[in-house]
Enzyme design. Structure first.
Site: not given
Ligand code: CMC
Length: 429
Positions: A306, A364
């Site tokens: 998140h 989720d």
């Molecule tokens: N699986 C594997 N690696 C992950 C994941 C994951 N679910 N989430 C983040 N990472 C890694 C990402 O690759 C990155 O690694 P690095 O620093 O080596 O590049 C690091 O963790 C930080 O991730 P980010 O994408 O820069 O973080 P963000 O804040 O931009 O994204 C997120 C947050 C929710 C989009 C992301 O964690 C994600 O894609 N999760 C899966 C989708 C999901 O479950 N979304 C629902 C969110 S909760 C409901 C809502 O609010 O809508």
């Protein structure tokens, strides 16, 4: 107004930025005059460090796993309140008295029907259209039904808009569901509470009696409470940005629904279920966890991680408990997908990659398992999220439109394209 100054020093000199303290959370440095005074923009793709507004609605402490609606912990609301009461709280800022709650509840119950012409719009969609596409399209059409009667500067118009959209979203969502099944549309029943009415519109058919399961209604109400608001997330910021131009608010909500659909946001609940089906069995967990960690593989563990929570998402814990309750009530506590989810959670929580990056299950991860157990198709999961989040969107839109500081949202950019160059005739290229 400013509590203290924050000095920013750079090559073009230094700037004293006023900074403000909120009730909770980090201070903010006010960069509004930075460009005029220092000819420099701030650069923050994804807005990870930018407060876009003042807000009194919802507070999250991502490190501590805290979520407050108007100051009330979500755990307390989940245990003691109802979705309709939470709607009132988010919209009006205070918990209602009994009389206020009854009046509000009655207002919502008596706005549930939709214009028959709106129903006919569904015939324009193929039966296998994704329900999020149908719902965002039909909600967008509400701006055509309510244009002359929606003056955004009129407080009463704004209030009617908020009641109308909260009341009609389940009706529109159920119509999308019935359209996808080829079943007759089921009209709302105003004698039923919000969640029971939702269930009967989705699952009853004119041919037979439908008995509302109280545990199912309780589970729906809980999921609606937990998804009701989440401060300046992607879809809420979309609603604020679209609304900031003064557009019809029904269109702004339709834009929010479109933003919610993405798998990184509300679309994750559908994606979690599809991922669990794809993993199939506990013996494949290690392979999928390895894929999620592989930088060259786009696969991510859906339902994990998140932007704000770097600790347990408090909503995930509550939903996991509800998952046990619903599956036990339905006699499906041996649901293989639930068992797989529990096992996957344990593996990921112990894995160094997920520990180091502070990736925990989010709201989720388990919600889809409950929706599936209640009979919803995966493509409807994000629609359920949209029904819940509508009150959050409306509350933020109301807050923005009445905020004296509000201006049209218009970010700047770091331009990295070609410098000015002369046009070359096509024959000479
Ligand atoms: N699986 C594997 N690696 C992950 C994941 C994951 N679910 N989430 C983040 N990472 C890694 C990402 O690759 C990155 O690694 P690095 O620093 O080596 O590049 C690091 O963790 C930080 O991730 P980010 O994408 O820069 O973080 P963000 O804040 O931009 O994204 C997120 C947050 C929710 C989009 C992301 O964690 C994600 O894609 N999760 C899966 C989708 C999901 O479950 N979304 C629902 C969110 S909760 C409901 C809502 O609010 O809508």
């Amino acid at each position: 107004m400013s509590d203290k100054n924050y000095t920013l020093t750079g090559e073009s000199g230094s700037a004293d930025l006023p900074s403000y303290s909120g009730t909770l959370g980090p201070d903010v440095a006010d960069v509004r005059k930075l460009y005029a005074q220092q000819n420099i923009f701030t650069f923050d793709p994804g807005f990870a460090s930018t407060a876009s507004c003042r807000s009194e609605i919802t507070f999250i402490d991502g490190d501590e796993g805290v979520l407050l609606y108007r100051g009330y912990p979500v755990e307390q609301l989940a245990k003691n309140s109802s979705f309709i009461e939470v709607c009132y709280l988010l919209l009006y800022g205070e918990l209602p008295t009994k009389a206020e709650l009854d009046k509000f509840d009655n207002n919502i119950r008596t706005h549930t029907m939709i214009n028959e012409t709106m129903l006919r719009l569904f015939n324009g969609f193929h039966h296998d259209a994704h329900p999020m596409a149908m719902v965002s399209g039909v909600v967008g059409s509400m701006s055509a039904f309510y244009h002359e009667t929606m003056d955004i500067h009129n407080a009463r118009h704004r209030e009617i808009f908020s009641h109308r959209i909260i009341a009609k979203l389940p009706t529109i969502a159920a119509a999308a569901y019935k359209h996808s099944l080829g079943q007759p549309f089921v009209y709302p029943r105003n004698d039923l509470d919000y969640s029971s009415n939702l269930l009967q519109m989705f699952f009853s058919v004119p041919a037979e009696e439908y008995e509302i399961d109280s545990v199912a209604a309780e589970a729906i109400d809980l999921l609606l409470i937990l998804h009701a608001d989440h401060e300046q997330n992607c879809s809420t910021s979309t609603v604020r940005l679209a609304g900031s131009s003064g557009t019809n608010p029904y269109s702004a909500i339709a834009a929010g629904i479109a933003a919610l659909w993405g798998p990184a946001h509300g679309g994750a609940n559908e994606a979690v279920l599809r991922m669990l089906e794809q993993i199939g069995s506990a013996k494949n967990i290690d392979e999928y966890v390895a894929k999620a960690k592989d930088k060259d593989d786009p696969f991510r563990l859906m339902g994990f991680g998140h932007r704000v929570y770097k600790n347990f998402d408090p909503r995930a814990t509550i939903i996991r408990d509800m998952c046990h309750k619903v599956l036990a009530k339905l006699g499906r506590d041996d649901d293989p997908l639930f068992e797989l989810a529990l096992e996957l959670e344990q593996v990921a929580l112990k894995d160094e990659y997920f520990v180091e990056k502070k990736l925990y299950p989010n709201v989720d991860f388990y919600s889809g398992i409950i929706y599936r157990a209640l009979g919803f198709q995966p493509s409807m999961f994000t629609v359920m999220f949209a029904i819940a989040r509508t009150v959050g969107w409306v509350s933020h839109w109301q807050e923005m439109i009445t905020d004296p500081e509000h201006r049209i949202g218009r970010p700047r950019q770091l331009y990295v394209g070609p410098a000015a160059r002369d046009y070359i005739d096509v024959a000479k290229r």
